[in-house]
Structure formats: structure tokens, C-alpha cells
Design a protein around this motif. Sequence first.
Motif, PDB file in Angstrom:
ATOM      1  N   ALA A 218       0.825  -1.212   0.000  1.00 33.74           N
ATOM      2  CA  ALA A 218       0.000   0.000   0.000  1.00 33.74           C
ATOM      3  C   ALA A 218       0.858   1.261   0.000  1.00 33.74           C
ATOM      4  CB  ALA A 218      -0.936  -0.013   1.207  1.00 33.74           C
ATOM      5  N   VAL A 219       1.918   1.237   0.823  1.00 33.36           N
ATOM      6  CA  VAL A 219       2.807   2.411   0.869  1.00 33.36           C
ATOM      7  C   VAL A 219       3.514   2.605  -0.456  1.00 33.36           C
ATOM      8  CG1 VAL A 219       4.872   3.349   1.971  1.00 33.36           C
ATOM      9  CG2 VAL A 219       3.098   2.289   3.365  1.00 33.36           C
ATOM     10  N   GLU A 220       3.973   1.489  -1.065  1.00 30.50           N
ATOM     11  CA  GLU A 220       4.645   1.613  -2.362  1.00 30.50           C
ATOM     12  C   GLU A 220       3.694   2.135  -3.420  1.00 30.50           C
ATOM     13  OE1 GLU A 220       7.843   1.241  -3.260  1.00 30.50           O
ATOM     14  OE2 GLU A 220       8.162   1.154  -1.103  1.00 30.50           O
ATOM     15  N   ARG A 221       2.437   1.664  -3.393  1.00 32.52           N
ATOM     16  CA  ARG A 221       1.460   2.178  -4.356  1.00 32.52           C
ATOM     17  C   ARG A 221       1.191   3.656  -4.129  1.00 32.52           C
ATOM     18  NH1 ARG A 221      -0.803  -2.921  -3.367  1.00 32.52           N
ATOM     19  NH2 ARG A 221      -2.216  -2.073  -1.803  1.00 32.52           N
ATOM     20  N   GLN A 222       1.131   4.050  -2.846  1.00 35.66           N
ATOM     21  CA  GLN A 222       0.922   5.469  -2.549  1.00 35.66           C
ATOM     22  C   GLN A 222       2.091   6.310  -3.052  1.00 35.66           C
ATOM     23  OE1 GLN A 222       1.000   6.551   1.604  1.00 35.66           O
ATOM     24  NE2 GLN A 222      -0.459   8.202   1.311  1.00 35.66           N
TER      25      GLN A 222
END
Length: 441
Positions: A218-222
Motif C-alpha cells: 500500500a505504501v509503495e502504491r501510494q
Amino acid sequence: MRESLRARLLLWHVATGAAIILAFGASVTFLTWHTRIAAVDEDLRARAALLEAAIRPDDSGRLDFILGPELRQADASGLYHVVWTRDGVLIDRSATDVPAPEPAADGLRFADGHRERHSTAAEGVRVLVGTDLAGVRRDIWSLAIRLLLTGAAILVVSVAGGWWFTGRALAPLDRINRTARLMGEGDLTARIPSEAVDSEVGQLVAALNSAFDQLHGAVERQRRFTADASHELRTPLATMSAEVQWALARERDPADLRASLEVCARAAGRMQSVIERLLFLARGEAVASRPTLVRLDEVARDAVDHVRTLADAAGLHVTVEAMPATIHADPERLLEAVTHVLTNAVRYNVADGSIAIETREIDGHAELRVRDTGIGIGAEDLPHVFEPFFRGDPARSRDTGGAGLGLAVTRSVVEQHGGTIACQSTPDAGTTIVMRWPAVG
């Protein structure tokens, strides 16, 4: 925290072990005491029987009391006796230092550290047989002390083992704590060393690592979303800045200024489109609070009308096979979603290619299918096609005019209406997008 938990567990372990040892020691001591007293009572009964057998009344009514020497002396076990007449007159007693008690009711009793048995023989003769319990008490105390020392030794070994065992059992908490601390410091790739999956701790570690993987993703996608959004907005801003600086550098003809303003307007329009779609995705914008009945076949035809000019300009052949199908939806959002799919089918098609749109109702669901003969999508990219800004193939670049948000918006709209969306594709053969919703009627 771990040490506190370890100390509490060990305290409970010690308390439970001590209670068990004390209960066991007390039980053994009590049973031994009870057994020894039962043996003493049996000895007293046997001696009383011998004494009672020694009492013989004669014809004149007198009593003959004939005792052997072994019955007149207290034996090695400490037994002694006292015999009275019916009226309480002393007849005989052992050679012992024990003061002669008064006759008492028949039965067994404890008296001044002794165990005594009172009984009534022939002609109402009263017989007392007793023994000193000092030896029994010494043996019981010795047993209790040995049990206590043995229990203490067992408890010490148990404490040492419990300390080692709890340390080993709580070791995964240390690893979880270290991993959480590393992640808190920014290392989102940190993971807890795996345990045996058949244990409760192993299952917990597996669940936590899975959650950490999702968090990392999720953080990488953000981060990727933020970087792509910044890039999408930076390009038109750079265009507008360059045009403004060019216009202000010196005097320009009205025609040149108009052309420059038109470039700025297109850049502003692109920025507005990107921002609107970003806001839609960020807010997870809800569908209409009162969805209406919508004919999916009519939405498909309207979407085709929206892209007809683009398709004709690209030399594409568009066919519509729209069977009636009705769903609950916001018609404007639904039209926007279908239009995004058709726009992609036009942009990434080949010369003289085709696009086929089908709607139908099947198994209680309304289905809309868009099939094109375009460049296709690689198998490694299919799981990501509905992510914002995703472009797996260099051909699917910003040069086509898209920002990579259309399919992301489409998925959001479809799912908000309780539907599903899937993509099937083969490189150089084409792509099929299938959207399904619960049908009405």
C-alpha cells in the motif's frame, strides 16, 4: 514489557508449583500419619484382647488375673496397660512411668501425647491399653522435612526450567518487537523470521508478515501514485510556464499570443482532467444516493456515440450487439466508466482494427463486454491494469494522451455499484474488458 510478562508467567508457574508440592506433601504426611495411627490402634486392640483373656472369674465370684511377664512390662513399642474393677479399684498396671489415668468410656482417644484404648471386659472389669506417640511424631516430622526439602529442590529446578522455557516461548515476541521497530523507523521490507506453521506462534507470525506485505504494498502504491501524479501535473505546468515566459519575453503578434494561450488552455484542461480523476479516486466518490434503473444496452450505445469521432479518425470498425439488461446505477458515472474503456480500446488499437461492444443478461447478472483487436497487454501486467497511472508497455505512454487513470476510475465506479471488472488480453491479439453487475428484473 517482555521481562514483565516473563516475570508474571514465572510467578504464576512458581505459585502453582509450590501449591502442588505443598498439597502433595501435606497429603503424603496426613496419609502416613493416618496409616501409622491405624497400626497403633491395631496393636492396642491386640494387647487389650490378651488382657481381657487373662481375666477369669472363679466360682466364688472373685477374679483371677493371671499375666505373663511380657504383659507386665511396657514392651519395646511403648505399650502399657492399666486394669480396674467395676468400681474403679486398681487391679494391675504395667511397669511404666506413665501416670495411671482414671477409667474412661470405651473407645480410642489421644491423651497427653499418648494413644489410649479403653474397653470393658468380663464382670465389668475396665481395661486401658496405651502407647507413647513420640516415636510416631518424630517419624512424621522427619518425613515432612524430607518432603519439604525435596519439594524445594524440585521447585528450584522447576523455576530454572520455567525461566528457560518462558524465555524460549516469548522469544518470538522479541522478534516481532524488533521487526515492528524497524518498520517504524522506515524499513518496510523488514519481516519476522518464520516459525513452524503448525504452531500458534507460527500462524501469528505468518498473519503479521502477510499484513506487513500488504502495508508495504500500500505504501509503495501510494508513493508511486504520488510520483506519477506529480509528473502528470508537472508536464502541463511546465508547458504553461514555458508559453508564458515566451509570451512575456518581448512584444508578440496577437496571432502568436492567441496560439500561445491556446496551448496554455489545453495544458490547463489536461491538468483539470487529471485533478478531477485524482480527487475521484482519493475520495472514493460515492455513487448517487438514490440510484435509478439503468438500461445497460442504452449506456453502451451512448458511450459508443461519445467515442465515434475518435474511432472514425483512427479508421476503426465499431460494432454494437446490445441485448436489453437493467441494473441499479448512477447513469452518468456508469457512462463515464464505459467511455473510459472504449477510449482505451481506440487509443491502443491497430490500424484498420475493430471494437465490439456486447451487453447481455446471464445467470442473474448484467454483463457488458468490450473486445478490441489492439496491441494487447502482457501477462505480467494484467494484474496491474486497473491501478492508477499504470502503463506496462512503452506503447501505452503519455504520447497517446492518457494519464493512466481511466481504468482505475472505471474499476472504482463498477465496484461502487456492486459489480466486478476483469481484463483478458493477449499481446498483439487484443484485449477484452468484462464488467458485470447484479441484474434487475
